[in-house]
Design an enzyme around this catalytic site. Sequence first.
Site, short mmCIF file in Angstrom:
data_model
loop_
_atom_site.label_atom_id
_atom_site.label_comp_id
_atom_site.label_asym_id
_atom_site.label_seq_id
_atom_site.Cartn_x
_atom_site.Cartn_y
_atom_site.Cartn_z
N GLU A 18 0.88 -1.15 0.00
CA GLU A 18 0.00 0.00 0.00
C GLU A 18 0.92 1.20 0.00
O GLU A 18 1.74 1.35 0.91
CB GLU A 18 -0.89 -0.07 1.25
N CYS B 49 -2.44 7.81 5.06
CA CYS B 49 -2.50 7.36 3.67
C CYS B 49 -3.72 7.95 2.97
O CYS B 49 -3.74 8.06 1.75
CB CYS B 49 -2.62 5.84 3.58
#
Lengths: 532, 532
Positions: free
Chosen positions: B265, B302
């Site tokens: 990720e 994120c």
Amino acid sequence: MSAITGALLIGSRDVAEGPTFRAVDPARGSEIEPAFVEAGPAHVAEAAALAAQAFPIYRATAPEARAAFLDAVAAEIEAIGDALIERASQETGLPAARLQGERARTTGQLRLFASWIRAGGADEPRLDSPLPERKPLPRADLRLRHIGVGPVAVFGASNFPLAFSVAGGDTASALAAGCPVIVKGHPAHPGTSELVGRAIRAAVAKAGLPEGVFSLLTGTSHELGGALVGDPRIAAVGFTGSRAGGLALVAIAAKRPVPIPVYAEMSSINPVFLLPAALESRAEALGTAFVGSLTMGAGQFCTNPGLVIAIEGEGLDRFLASAGTAMAGAPSATMLTPGIAGAYAKGVTALAGAGATEIARGGAEAGPNACRPALFVAEAGAFLSEAALSHEVFGASSLVIRCRDAAEMLAIARAVEGQLTATLHLDAADHKLAAELVPVLEEKAGRILANGWPTGVEVCHAMVHGGPFPATSDPRSTSVGTLAIRRFLRPVCYQDLPEALLPAAVKDGNPLRLPRLVDGTIVPAPASEDGK
Amino acid sequence: MSAITGALLIGSRDVAEGPTFRAVDPARGSEIEPAFVEAGPAHVAEAAALAAQAFPIYRATAPEARAAFLDAVAAEIEAIGDALIERASQETGLPAARLQGERARTTGQLRLFASWIRAGGADEPRLDSPLPERKPLPRADLRLRHIGVGPVAVFGASNFPLAFSVAGGDTASALAAGCPVIVKGHPAHPGTSELVGRAIRAAVAKAGLPEGVFSLLTGTSHELGGALVGDPRIAAVGFTGSRAGGLALVAIAAKRPVPIPVYAEMSSINPVFLLPAALESRAEALGTAFVGSLTMGAGQFCTNPGLVIAIEGEGLDRFLASAGTAMAGAPSATMLTPGIAGAYAKGVTALAGAGATEIARGGAEAGPNACRPALFVAEAGAFLSEAALSHEVFGASSLVIRCRDAAEMLAIARAVEGQLTATLHLDAADHKLAAELVPVLEEKAGRILANGWPTGVEVCHAMVHGGPFPATSDPRSTSVGTLAIRRFLRPVCYQDLPEALLPAAVKDGNPLRLPRLVDGTIVPAPASEDGK
């Protein structure tokens, strides 16, 4: 009735111009008419552009619409009639009865996938209810469904000109997932490919879907496959073929600016363990049945039993005698292509060169591309120390490994590479040894079977045709059965979206009548209002 | 009470010898005691050998046993008490309240995964009944379950020292799947890592599991991560971090003789679309809330809203005025590491250099590693022609894109790279435009949210924390929520296996009481005999 023209099928456009190649009748070693256009990078770009245009429209179709389309593909393939079987037999050397069975499997697969996506198997919706009063923070309304990953490139396999080719498992699962498909047709059966491709195209048109949902590019060059896997509009790849071919595509995909998954089904020797009590009780029958499985279809199956492991003794001697007799009576059979026949001959020679002892061969070669079945034996110690003995020989060749004891049998199980299948022949008295083997084999193979032969792969919900490397490039999936559809899906979550903007699969009231996971509990599909 | 010793945790062994490094208190710019051992390739080999030994035993545990173990990990983490929060705060600069919330999320995640695997979420059994009378061929008895892929390497992230680190989502999902875990601890919070690692180790020991189920290797070198991903015993990788770091691991994994999946990720700027009616009706409130979301935790999420897209006009002017005012009042905040603070400053400078206009900054920098929030604006045309404007700046920086019209807003949606999230602020009058945006955003992001902010990721069944490249290296999955467990599973099929040899998940009578797919229909979990 569809004619075979030799054209590429790029969406609704026929491409009839360009350099050409011809199919070979492997039984005669002669070329067959007509000439087929060689697809190249420009054709890839055109087909990929159409697929990218089609994707947002196709993926937005309701499960029922996609299911009806898959059903229509099956009906269009059946409508080709005997011409399909005749052309496929001529191009592959496979007998008509086998191809009729393969056609039934291909259309059955499309219809099973249709029923599965009608039942929510592609969407797999999940809903978590909002918790506005939760402390310290409320929970939002969260809903998940799966959508297609994007256009998929499918590489047709030579050995299943219907079931693993243009409308085979990879195409069916990608279409079921909502992904347009570009098939790289195998040059060994371009006429068969064109007939099936025209059937899919007809179903696309009748369903009113965008033409880019399907294209067929057939050709002989590595450049063609490389251009397809490298095209930025391709989102995933399905491949069935050789280890070298699969690894080449995996390498191309990994080097893209945006890497994509390659589902390559490659290499497997499918070990068969003959456990002592079973061997003792039915060595002769096992020997005969083994050779029947080994030589069927000239042994050209991904799941062909290329390795047999047994403990030395009188039972194994009887098995070998029986298998040897059956083998000596086994006829030669035409292989799919001159290249495959040549590789088979080389593979058999290499086994002998690596220390395996030939104990029987089938009937002398008949015709230009015949496979003469071969049976070898080697000691377990030799197998464990010589990697060449575990190389796949595609065709009706198998190697029997003689173990001194159960410990050596377990050592072989631990030493083999990843496999599509592992087989146990066992009686009740073998359960103790089998219970030691099964956990080892679970880590080696996608399917473990007892008292049968690995050839023959059922298309159903519980099938796994996959397994650890090098059986496949991705053991997390299967290329046969409804679980194959998952390969071409990705999840999307919707948080607090107004009802009007939610996709139907996750709307309030469940208008698509799908089973859904609601707050962690499966809620079965509701019955429809008219009781259906 | 666990002490922080600076040792590596290799199974049950402490490794206290070797070169060392120290954590840095980013608020003070000073090193913290004690010294931590630098893990290297020899430690990787030792941990991987233990994990490989543990795998067959751990994966064979029943769902209830694995669930109880996950519950025990959660309890052991809670038992560390305030010492965990204090150390984590010192190592990361994050406030205690935030870390308490993150701890609750971490333990809640472990317990949710425990409940999910109790409910069959890891096994996902499927059974197809034999059809002995079927013509032309009978159907075998076919049963499928999922098993762990093998030992998993987890790379702890710097920005969630609990929820995406040693016992974070990747570890929890791999353990839930039946896979041993080797954590590469992030060197920014080695003390926090050791405390949590000792908690997991204690749970391993109390559950009587093999020590190799868990190891913690912390270090500062790239060599360590490379050795871990390259180790032949590692079967999959979970990573949360930078795009460069993730791509490096993907490349190492692709070059292995046996390639393995890497779930990285990486990079996301999380576009937020302010639709006209919503902007008109509440521009000021949106501006304030936006800056709140942007600056929370120094923007080190994120899912931080790094891009805002709106159509020019009076509403946007009011939004910018409101956001600018909020921004001017936003304090600086300490970033996680000196490296991250330095990269933030560079990223802000690069945005300005690429043609973005600074319209507001937060309070002057306070302390050695503070993030001074920044807000930029650029025209849509500039964004579409200048790739540097779409680079992620990790921290509290965002770029507002001014579009001339809805068509330009749609063009931006089509132009952005893959994202973790995409957000719409909309009123009923915006639904027509939103209905055009949603299908575009579904192909760009893992989660689409309305009238909220993307920071804050719920751990539940319907969450997707994932998305197309470069948000992740594999859009087919999520790293948050129960669906994350699937990443570390592979299916195995059992054909005609005697009942005695079948795993419990697919035995007759359903002894584990799991929901199962039987002949294509979901059969819910049966109630237990005592009515539970």
